[in-house]
Design an enzyme around this catalytic site. Sequence first.
Site, PDB file in Angstrom:
ATOM      1  N   HIS A  42       0.851  -1.199   0.000  1.00 24.60           N
ATOM      2  CA  HIS A  42       0.000   0.000   0.000  1.00 24.60           C
ATOM      3  C   HIS A  42       0.884   1.246   0.000  1.00 24.60           C
ATOM      4  O   HIS A  42       1.518   1.585   0.996  1.00 24.60           O
ATOM      5  CB  HIS A  42      -0.929   0.014   1.206  1.00 24.60           C
ATOM      6  N   HIS A  74      -2.996   6.807  -0.265  1.00 24.32           N
ATOM      7  CA  HIS A  74      -3.936   7.233   0.772  1.00 24.32           C
ATOM      8  C   HIS A  74      -3.303   7.876   1.996  1.00 24.32           C
ATOM      9  O   HIS A  74      -3.846   7.773   3.097  1.00 24.32           O
ATOM     10  CB  HIS A  74      -4.809   6.049   1.202  1.00 24.32           C
ATOM     11  N   TYR A  85      -0.869   7.078   3.789  1.00 22.82           N
ATOM     12  CA  TYR A  85      -0.187   6.213   4.742  1.00 22.82           C
ATOM     13  C   TYR A  85       1.326   6.467   4.623  1.00 22.82           C
ATOM     14  O   TYR A  85       1.778   7.256   3.794  1.00 22.82           O
ATOM     15  CB  TYR A  85      -0.561   4.755   4.507  1.00 22.82           C
ATOM     16  N   CYS A 101     -21.044   1.299   5.043  1.00 23.45           N
ATOM     17  CA  CYS A 101     -19.650   0.916   4.802  1.00 23.45           C
ATOM     18  C   CYS A 101     -18.656   1.959   5.294  1.00 23.45           C
ATOM     19  O   CYS A 101     -17.573   1.605   5.770  1.00 23.45           O
ATOM     20  CB  CYS A 101     -19.422   0.634   3.319  1.00 23.45           C
ATOM     21  N   ALA A 105     -38.769  -0.282   2.792  1.00 22.18           N
ATOM     22  CA  ALA A 105     -38.925  -1.175   3.942  1.00 22.18           C
ATOM     23  C   ALA A 105     -40.017  -2.205   3.678  1.00 22.18           C
ATOM     24  O   ALA A 105     -39.828  -3.406   3.916  1.00 22.18           O
ATOM     25  CB  ALA A 105     -39.240  -0.363   5.197  1.00 22.18           C
ATOM     26  N   VAL A 160     -54.799   1.182   2.860  1.00 23.94           N
ATOM     27  CA  VAL A 160     -55.274   0.111   3.736  1.00 23.94           C
ATOM     28  C   VAL A 160     -56.168   0.689   4.826  1.00 23.94           C
ATOM     29  O   VAL A 160     -55.789   1.596   5.567  1.00 23.94           O
ATOM     30  CB  VAL A 160     -54.095  -0.661   4.353  1.00 23.94           C
TER      31      VAL A 160
END
Length: 645
Positions: A165, A168, A170, A349, A394, A458
């Site tokens: 890596h 990013h 790092y 996420c 839902a 309903v």
Amino acid sequence: MAFENVFSPIKIRGMEMRNRVIFPAMGTKMVGEDRMVNDQLINYHVARAIGGNGLNFTEVCSVYDKAAPKTFLAISDDKFISGLKNLTDVIHKAGAMAGIQLWLGGSAVLFADPTAMVITPSDLKLQENYVIKAATKEVINECIKAFGEGARRSVEAGFDAIEFHAGHNYTPHSFLSKAFNKRTDEYGGSLENRARFLLECIREIRANIPEDMPLFMRIDAHDDYLEDGLSIEDIIQFCKWAKEAGVDVLDVSRGNFSSAAIKYEVPPVDLPRGFNVENAARIKKETGMLTVAVGRINDPEQADKIIRDGKADMVVIGRAQLADPEFCNKSMNGKVEDIIRCVGCNQGCYDGYVSPNVPFITCLRNPDLGREAEFTLEKTNNPKKVLVVGGGVAGLQAAIELKDRGHNPILCEASDSLGGQFVLAGAAPRKGEMKDAAVSMGEMAKRKGIDIRLSTPVTSEVIKAINPDEVIIAAGAEPMKLNVPGSNLPHVTNSHDILAGNSLASGEVVVIGGGLVGLEVAEYLSGNVNKITVVEMLNEVAKDLGQLRKICVMESLYHESIKTITEAKCIEIKEKSIIIDRNGTIEEVPCDSVVVAIGAKSRDFSNLTEYCKENNIQYHVIGDAVKARRALNCIEEAVKVAREI
């Protein structure tokens, strides 16, 4: 086989992948403080490998023990080998290749574990009296050797590929980028010197792995939002040196956590699909190296075209496989319409990852994420007729789940279409994928043969006629009304009616409410009206947005010249203005139209619950009918209830 370009095999050194799809390194919060692989992480990876993925990479794996934060994977000691070997064994058994991402986190470890050592090229001032000193040459040499030892252990753990890596923000990226590296020794100054640490790490990794083991490298295509940052030309030159040092494949990403560029690391729906592909294509062309395209690649045709057009050799499909672990299998088998699509909402996420209140990442579209073992679908032995009230996401999720389990759901929706608030959300700028997802859910429900009755409010009579065994109430929410003088004037409307196309606004517009919906309405109207002002009671707008979506929305407000007024309460609406109380000061804001976007409240369905109680019908209330909130929570609740019936 459908999409034969992206699902064709590829051989890199001695590793042959069954297809060109990579499930990338993504933080999960599934790892405990011991930094070891556990069953939850294994089940998460296995689901994607069984789902047809080509190469699974671990999330970041620390190589240097002093800088290894708790709750992150580590390979900084031999004790970690056996757990990682368990992971590679099950990935292989499922038919995929296994890769490990070797990582040195730099200042990122501060967010995860303040006790971990920060390796940074130059002094890093965090507070007036708190400066992290630059890495000494002794520490630099220890880190280089740690990458080599991590590589050796990776081989012993059975990994097929390693990824270094180098992006990013790092430690390696921080050495490479002049924005962070201010050293004056052989590790600073020129690009060649700034690349020295990374190239020494690469050579050390290469020296500790077999000749036929491929070495990937994750890079940023260039630096965004950073003064003195890396250009794409710098990256191309560095990659040529890395190729000579032993790198085989370039994983072309973007972003850093020191600026607004963090939005590119977990790109929300606001960013275009495939926004980084052209960068990967240029880097591939100018380095002659195998290249991986990254960045909102979430459609099989899109992925196939990238390979077909020669813009990359492989593609990262990450969050799309969080949303649907069977993404690859469904794509290969031509069942594209059955794919559960990632919508780039970032609610589970990323927002879930950074939230201290969420134990591990999840997904709006897939509540099973991180619970793969315990959330297997179980068929019912006692099929029931279940009335689902409401055809928003839902209600649709509950009906689909019930049908898959063998129940007989009947879904009644008061309006003439399915999707509810999600369809409205999709009308906002850059959010068309959300509308598409809601429409797709409705189509899936129809394909499954669910009894769907549109334009059917309903009532107790409807319940009596259907005579269900149980009822799920997913009646949703409706806009809250503003209770001030003038709120009923003809030029006053609400956010829902604007997004639905039922109302118009013109001239100078004031939007009352600076949360997500208010800002989206403001953007939606922008360009079609003369001027927009958003009035918000709190001390800032967009408080209910996740970090990365907030960056994008706030940038858009700036570019669209949308004015915001905070800490202001509307106390009256007049024909050509509104009156606000701003920290005790009364002000008048001119306007021709007013849009109220102060939130939503659950609809009144007390008549339905009373009927159910009187007739001993078990009922469940889910989603916005409980209280208005994020779709992620509503869908998770729908699945839970449907699996308990």
